[in-house]
Motif scaffolding. Structure first.
Motif, PDB file in Angstrom:
ATOM      1  N   ALA A  65     -80.517 -48.109  59.188  1.00  0.00           N
ATOM      2  CA  ALA A  65     -81.681 -47.104  59.880  1.00  0.00           C
ATOM      3  C   ALA A  65     -81.226 -47.588  61.129  1.00  0.00           C
ATOM      4  O   ALA A  65     -81.779 -47.259  61.845  1.00  0.00           O
ATOM      5  CB  ALA A  65     -83.042 -47.680  59.167  1.00  0.00           C
ATOM      6  N   GLU A  66     -81.112 -48.911  61.482  1.00  0.00           N
ATOM      7  CA  GLU A  66     -80.497 -49.094  62.316  1.00  0.00           C
ATOM      8  C   GLU A  66     -79.862 -48.380  63.509  1.00  0.00           C
ATOM      9  O   GLU A  66     -79.492 -47.901  64.812  1.00  0.00           O
ATOM     10  CB  GLU A  66     -80.274 -50.473  63.055  1.00  0.00           C
ATOM     11  CG  GLU A  66     -80.951 -51.610  62.143  1.00  0.00           C
ATOM     12  CD  GLU A  66     -81.415 -51.632  60.726  1.00  0.00           C
ATOM     13  OE1 GLU A  66     -80.508 -51.185  59.834  1.00  0.00           O
ATOM     14  OE2 GLU A  66     -81.924 -52.376  60.222  1.00  0.00           O
ATOM     15  N   ASP A  69     -81.645 -45.834  64.650  1.00  0.00           N
ATOM     16  CA  ASP A  69     -82.705 -46.164  66.453  1.00  0.00           C
ATOM     17  C   ASP A  69     -81.669 -45.734  67.265  1.00  0.00           C
ATOM     18  O   ASP A  69     -81.869 -45.919  68.285  1.00  0.00           O
ATOM     19  CB  ASP A  69     -82.855 -47.202  65.675  1.00  0.00           C
ATOM     20  CG  ASP A  69     -83.615 -47.629  67.247  1.00  0.00           C
ATOM     21  OD1 ASP A  69     -85.198 -46.786  67.589  1.00  0.00           O
ATOM     22  OD2 ASP A  69     -83.958 -49.094  67.324  1.00  0.00           O
ATOM     23  N   ILE A  70     -80.466 -46.796  66.874  1.00  0.00           N
ATOM     24  CA  ILE A  70     -79.641 -46.619  68.214  1.00  0.00           C
ATOM     25  C   ILE A  70     -79.208 -45.315  68.592  1.00  0.00           C
ATOM     26  O   ILE A  70     -78.978 -44.922  69.840  1.00  0.00           O
ATOM     27  CB  ILE A  70     -77.999 -47.520  68.068  1.00  0.00           C
ATOM     28  CG1 ILE A  70     -78.777 -49.424  67.534  1.00  0.00           C
ATOM     29  CG2 ILE A  70     -77.308 -47.474  68.591  1.00  0.00           C
ATOM     30  CD1 ILE A  70     -78.793 -49.192  69.134  1.00  0.00           C
ATOM     31  N   ARG A  72     -81.005 -42.662  68.458  1.00  0.00           N
ATOM     32  CA  ARG A  72     -82.164 -41.729  69.101  1.00  0.00           C
ATOM     33  C   ARG A  72     -82.228 -41.755  70.063  1.00  0.00           C
ATOM     34  O   ARG A  72     -82.369 -41.448  71.407  1.00  0.00           O
ATOM     35  CB  ARG A  72     -83.295 -42.344  67.916  1.00  0.00           C
ATOM     36  CG  ARG A  72     -83.383 -41.339  67.237  1.00  0.00           C
ATOM     37  CD  ARG A  72     -85.177 -41.641  66.283  1.00  0.00           C
ATOM     38  NE  ARG A  72     -85.250 -40.707  64.623  1.00  0.00           N
ATOM     39  CZ  ARG A  72     -84.429 -41.193  63.882  1.00  0.00           C
ATOM     40  NH1 ARG A  72     -84.613 -42.833  64.464  1.00  0.00           N
ATOM     41  NH2 ARG A  72     -84.539 -41.087  63.334  1.00  0.00           N
ATOM     42  N   GLN A  73     -82.143 -43.028  70.191  1.00  0.00           N
ATOM     43  CA  GLN A  73     -81.874 -43.847  71.820  1.00  0.00           C
ATOM     44  C   GLN A  73     -81.209 -43.382  72.729  1.00  0.00           C
ATOM     45  O   GLN A  73     -80.873 -43.221  73.500  1.00  0.00           O
ATOM     46  CB  GLN A  73     -81.348 -45.911  71.686  1.00  0.00           C
ATOM     47  CG  GLN A  73     -82.475 -46.460  71.347  1.00  0.00           C
ATOM     48  CD  GLN A  73     -82.717 -48.023  70.962  1.00  0.00           C
ATOM     49  OE1 GLN A  73     -81.512 -48.775  72.203  1.00  0.00           O
ATOM     50  NE2 GLN A  73     -82.812 -48.317  70.093  1.00  0.00           N
TER      51      GLN A  73
END
Length: 100
Positions: A65-66, A69-70, A72-73
């Protein structure tokens, strides 16, 4: 003023701290690519003739999941960078045309 392409690499090592490496690309020859390895692990590479940076999943393992997130960033930052470059390029072209 003419601006030639270059890549800036720095490293700082402080007692009791993890080493820190910084890479700044100011090169028109910078390339960006993304692939998925046969193992199923995705990766992103930014490179110039002098250096490259590879981003992949945590510990080179399955996507977490992390990691999402990265990713997407990175996507959002790249989209903003593209929009800013397009806007500034258009403004510069318009100013150049007006001056002629």
């Amino acid at each position: 003023m003419a601006h030639g392409p270059y890549t800036h690499v720095s490293m700082s090592i402080d007692p009791g701290q993890r080493p820190r490496i910084g890479i700044s690309f100011y090169a028109s020859v910078t390339r960006a690519r993304a692939r998925v390895l046969e193992s199923g692990r995705p990766y992103l590479v930014l490179e110039s003739d002098e250096a490259d940076v590879t981003v992949s999943t945590t510990g080179a393992g399955p996507v977490t999941a992390e990691d999402l997130d990265i990713a997407r960033q990175i996507f959002n930052a790249a989209a903003r960078y593209l929009a800013d470059c397009e806007r500034l390029h258009a403004e510069h072209a318009q100013a150049t045309d007006s001056a002629a």
